[in-house]
Design a protein around this motif. Sequence first.
Motif, PDB file in Angstrom:
ATOM      1  N   TYR A   1      44.548  51.586  43.354  1.00 27.85           N
ATOM      2  CA  TYR A   1      43.217  51.024  43.554  1.00 27.85           C
ATOM      3  C   TYR A   1      42.855  51.227  45.001  1.00 27.85           C
ATOM      4  O   TYR A   1      43.668  50.918  45.892  1.00 27.85           O
TER       5      TYR A   1
ATOM      6  N   LEU B   1      39.781  51.159  48.179  1.00 28.02           N
ATOM      7  CA  LEU B   1      38.570  50.483  48.614  1.00 28.02           C
ATOM      8  C   LEU B   1      38.124  51.058  49.948  1.00 28.02           C
ATOM      9  O   LEU B   1      38.931  51.558  50.736  1.00 28.02           O
TER      10      LEU B   1
ATOM     11  N   SER C   1      45.822  49.606  47.279  1.00 28.71           N
ATOM     12  CA  SER C   1      46.792  48.630  46.781  1.00 28.71           C
ATOM     13  C   SER C   1      47.473  49.205  45.551  1.00 28.71           C
ATOM     14  O   SER C   1      47.001  50.177  44.958  1.00 28.71           O
TER      15      SER C   1
ATOM     16  N   TYR D   1      52.357  45.867  45.953  1.00 31.15           N
ATOM     17  CA  TYR D   1      51.634  45.202  44.873  1.00 31.15           C
ATOM     18  C   TYR D   1      50.739  44.106  45.405  1.00 31.15           C
ATOM     19  O   TYR D   1      51.188  43.215  46.115  1.00 31.15           O
ATOM     20  N   GLY D   2      49.456  44.187  45.032  1.00 37.71           N
ATOM     21  CA  GLY D   2      48.526  43.115  45.344  1.00 37.71           C
ATOM     22  C   GLY D   2      48.110  43.009  46.790  1.00 37.71           C
ATOM     23  O   GLY D   2      47.304  42.154  47.131  1.00 37.71           O
ATOM     24  N   LYS D   3      48.644  43.846  47.662  1.00 35.88           N
ATOM     25  CA  LYS D   3      48.303  43.758  49.071  1.00 35.88           C
ATOM     26  C   LYS D   3      47.546  45.015  49.477  1.00 35.88           C
ATOM     27  O   LYS D   3      47.831  46.100  49.013  1.00 35.88           O
ATOM     28  N   LEU D   4      46.597  44.820  50.350  1.00 37.45           N
ATOM     29  CA  LEU D   4      45.824  45.940  50.832  1.00 37.45           C
ATOM     30  C   LEU D   4      46.510  46.592  52.030  1.00 37.45           C
ATOM     31  O   LEU D   4      46.889  45.906  52.975  1.00 37.45           O
TER      32      LEU D   4
ATOM     33  N   TYR E   1      45.432  39.189  58.928  1.00 42.26           N
ATOM     34  CA  TYR E   1      45.590  40.555  59.414  1.00 42.26           C
ATOM     35  C   TYR E   1      45.391  40.565  60.926  1.00 42.26           C
ATOM     36  O   TYR E   1      44.720  39.709  61.482  1.00 42.26           O
TER      37      TYR E   1
ATOM     38  N   TRP F   1      44.801  38.533  42.501  1.00 43.84           N
ATOM     39  CA  TRP F   1      45.954  39.040  43.225  1.00 43.84           C
ATOM     40  C   TRP F   1      46.005  40.560  43.273  1.00 43.84           C
ATOM     41  O   TRP F   1      46.579  41.136  44.152  1.00 43.84           O
ATOM     42  N   GLU F   2      45.374  41.207  42.302  1.00 44.28           N
ATOM     43  CA  GLU F   2      45.630  42.631  42.123  1.00 44.28           C
ATOM     44  C   GLU F   2      44.906  43.525  43.112  1.00 44.28           C
ATOM     45  O   GLU F   2      44.380  44.557  42.760  1.00 44.28           O
ATOM     46  N   GLY F   3      44.927  43.132  44.357  1.00 44.65           N
ATOM     47  CA  GLY F   3      44.418  43.985  45.419  1.00 44.65           C
ATOM     48  C   GLY F   3      42.950  44.278  45.342  1.00 44.65           C
ATOM     49  O   GLY F   3      42.472  45.211  45.966  1.00 44.65           O
TER      50      GLY F   3
END
Lengths: 115, 113
Positions: free
Chosen positions: A32, A34, A93, A100-103, B35, B97-99
């Motif tokens: 995914y 962005l 991600s 997983y789940g982190k950008l 961040y 959660w899925e980014g």
Amino acid sequence: DQQVKQNSPSLSVQEGRISILNCDYTNSMFDYFLWYKKYPAEGPTFLISISSIKDKNEDGRFTVFLNKSAKHLSLHIVPSQPGDSAVYFCAASAIRGTSYGKLTFGQGTILTVHP
Amino acid sequence: DAGITQSPRHKVTETGTPVTLRCHQTENHRYMYWYRQDPGHGLRLIHYSYGVKDTDKGEVSDGYSVSRSKTEDFLLTLESATSSQTSVYFCAISEYWEGTEAFFGQGTRLTVV
């Protein structure tokens, strides 16, 4: 180890022309992607995204293209406007693994659109 | 705009002093992130939270700790600030959660002298 790379620190285009911002990634688990836009002294704002099951996603003047085999995506802005001048970040991600789940973000590209 | 407030917006502190940055959200989103943004590195994840009292490390967590005692607040603490922690810090929230897309605060510019 930079898993998401934006190799062009800056890009300058004329108003009305096309802006093409590029992004490469190395982690095959990314599924995914962005694009975020950031003005000075502000937080990044979400622009457009694309899932790995697609190769193109369009939203008005913004189109994102994904080439999975090349691990490459690009953001096209047509026509470019002076208000598009900002820093653009590519992010990715994964659905599994350590990402997983982190950008994970690229370094950013500064776009300047000249009137 | 998503309801995210970071405080303070600017801070100058001395090396070795503790510093706490606060992120407050009004969206009731489950996931929160810290961040840091540095030239040439983009945004790098420090810590994240997937619920009250549930936190985990990101890629640049050394020298930082976090706490989340309420859904709406996520605190980032530099126990003993160093010059390498001079940066712009962004808090972000997301519903899933899925980014998927995360919404960012306006940032805190921290200078350690």
